[in-house]
Design a protein around this motif. Sequence first.
Motif, short mmCIF file in Angstrom:
data_model
loop_
_atom_site.label_atom_id
_atom_site.label_comp_id
_atom_site.label_asym_id
_atom_site.label_seq_id
_atom_site.Cartn_x
_atom_site.Cartn_y
_atom_site.Cartn_z
N UNK A 79 33.14 38.93 -29.00
CA UNK A 79 33.07 39.64 -30.56
C UNK A 79 31.82 39.34 -31.19
N UNK A 80 31.09 38.24 -30.96
CA UNK A 80 29.86 37.90 -31.85
C UNK A 80 28.88 38.96 -31.90
N UNK A 150 23.83 33.13 -12.30
CA UNK A 150 23.39 33.99 -13.73
C UNK A 150 24.11 33.52 -15.00
N UNK A 151 25.30 33.18 -14.85
CA UNK A 151 26.20 32.48 -16.04
C UNK A 151 25.29 31.36 -16.64
N UNK A 152 25.38 30.54 -15.54
CA UNK A 152 24.61 29.31 -15.57
C UNK A 152 23.28 29.24 -16.61
N UNK A 153 22.35 30.04 -15.79
CA UNK A 153 21.08 30.22 -16.52
C UNK A 153 21.31 31.03 -17.96
N UNK A 154 22.10 31.99 -18.07
CA UNK A 154 22.45 32.28 -19.46
C UNK A 154 23.02 31.54 -20.56
N UNK A 155 23.88 30.41 -19.91
CA UNK A 155 24.28 29.65 -20.70
C UNK A 155 23.40 28.75 -21.91
N UNK A 156 22.42 28.67 -21.57
CA UNK A 156 21.43 28.10 -22.40
C UNK A 156 21.38 28.73 -23.66
N UNK A 157 20.91 30.25 -23.55
CA UNK A 157 20.87 30.98 -24.79
C UNK A 157 22.34 30.99 -25.65
N UNK A 162 25.55 29.22 -30.49
CA UNK A 162 26.52 28.52 -31.10
C UNK A 162 26.02 27.75 -32.21
N UNK A 163 24.87 26.86 -31.76
CA UNK A 163 24.14 25.82 -32.66
C UNK A 163 23.44 26.53 -33.85
N UNK A 196 37.17 21.36 -32.08
CA UNK A 196 36.95 22.14 -33.13
C UNK A 196 35.82 22.10 -33.59
N UNK A 197 34.93 21.34 -33.16
CA UNK A 197 33.38 21.24 -33.33
C UNK A 197 32.80 22.59 -33.05
N UNK A 198 33.29 23.16 -31.97
CA UNK A 198 32.77 24.36 -31.40
C UNK A 198 33.43 25.63 -31.85
N UNK A 199 34.79 25.75 -31.80
CA UNK A 199 35.50 26.87 -32.08
C UNK A 199 35.78 27.12 -33.28
N UNK A 200 35.94 26.19 -34.24
CA UNK A 200 35.90 26.56 -35.73
C UNK A 200 34.74 27.23 -36.25
N UNK A 201 33.58 26.75 -36.05
CA UNK A 201 32.28 27.38 -36.51
C UNK A 201 32.25 28.70 -36.07
N UNK A 202 32.53 29.06 -34.58
CA UNK A 202 32.60 30.42 -34.26
C UNK A 202 33.52 31.11 -34.93
N UNK A 203 34.89 30.72 -35.05
CA UNK A 203 35.81 31.71 -35.72
C UNK A 203 35.44 31.91 -36.82
#
Length: 521
Positions: A79-80, A150-157, A162-163, A196-203
């Motif tokens: 969604x982001x 592919x997913x692992x290398x793109x996970x950094x971005x 998120x951060x 919570x520290x990941x999902x709440x800010x994203x939501x």
Amino acid sequence: MKRRDFVKMLGLSGAAAAVAATSFAGCNAIAPGTADVPDDPAALDPNDLAVAGMPADITFENKADVLIIGSGIAGLSAAYPLAKAGKSVIVAEKLNLLGGQAVNSNGVLHVAGTDVQKQAGVSDDVDAAWERRQTHLKALGLTDLDRAKTLFYNATEWANLLINECGAVFENPKDYADEGLNEGILLPKLGIGDMESIMLPLRDTLMDLGVTFLTDYRAAAFISAGQDGICGMRFNVAKLSDIADVYAKAVVVATGGFSSSQELIHETAPGWEQAGCYTFSATGDGQRFCSTAGAALAGMDGAVFLTSDIPWAAEWGRFAPTIIVDPQGNRFAREDEVTEAAATCFKNVLGYWWTVFDGQLAQSSQGRSVAEVTSKNKTRLVGPFDTKAELAKAMGLAENALDQVFEDYDAIVEKKADTAFGRTAQLKALVPPYYALKQRPVRFLTLGGPNIDDGGRVLGPTGLVIPHIYSCGAVANGGGEGLASSGTCGLMVGRTILDDLNQAEAEAKAKEERAAGQGLR
């Protein structure tokens, strides 16, 4: 704040014709047919509308550019980029709270080279981290390593997004990455289980961007419109005791795996059907929807992961010394692999196992996890005891049953080599007082579902794209085998849809201009 409350919010097929698939190149390929869905559902011929291929009376109560089915880490990540670009997005969740399976997961992200890790002075060698991750995935039986890479290398971005853009907070990696261990792991602010520290800010970021969330909306079937193809989804709405139809130009299936569907486990992975399941919500709905729309399903035969029914405890061996023993008091698997004890316990029909630990675990970076788990599972916990004999007796073993286990383990610690099971992390001696936690094996993750191209477009049996349907995360074949890879897949799918929608709009505008020019002549 209670764990289940932090995301709680009141709720605000016919097979489509397949078209030629396009290869993935930075998620810029376009799926033909997207332009066929008009902006306004009123432009559709009511006589063409059908639910699961059957003519039906349809009243679209909500509409959006994109409808996302499932509010886990994959769905929210998809969604982001769409919401940030100004597209209207609806996220529908069958439960009465957001977060899907992700909100109750252990929170361990397999990712390297992120800003947080670099700032902590932890190695940012993504290549080395991938080699370690690849070895683990091979051991689990994963075969599509190209997509996993592919997913692992793109996970950094994805993690950096998120951060830096959503405000997700992570624990200092230096707290648990000393001695070269766990360098390819990122944990939430409070450690294992703190989603919570990941999902709440994203939501909250998505809410600020205007995303609409619908809870208690259980998807029932795709809605199609003749030659226009899929144009939305029908839902059963628990709180309304009614149905609701949602219109969209693109539908994302992000419903997770099928580990709690006894029927699908029986059909595709019967060897695991006698195992219990950790979650009740991984019912395989998305796999069924996509199959009904003509998608090819793959990778579902045997791709089942087991863990402890207290999943946080399954991760403890990465962060402090532990010993796992069977009901007879024998060490039977390595402690630093999250699925090893559960899978071996189930295959050997052991029934349950014990994780033996000491005060080092409570004093480790994961002390919060230990305190919460032991507090909530007092009937499974024995200890503290100052002697191995007392511990063994409390575990229902002969008083000297653990002596040989500790002797063998101490020899492993001294040699820094586990020739029996291959453990490499936390080879340290245990010292009194001792504790033990009883656990049982359960299914917690499955892989496999509709085949997708590398942009997340759902494919038919011959490899052709089915217009307007996308999939990401554990529901898709190759859509992600963990939190980070599923979130990354969602982000990439969101970007693909954005490109597809933008090109469709450009093509529609060009068509109008050509028509206007012809009219002038």
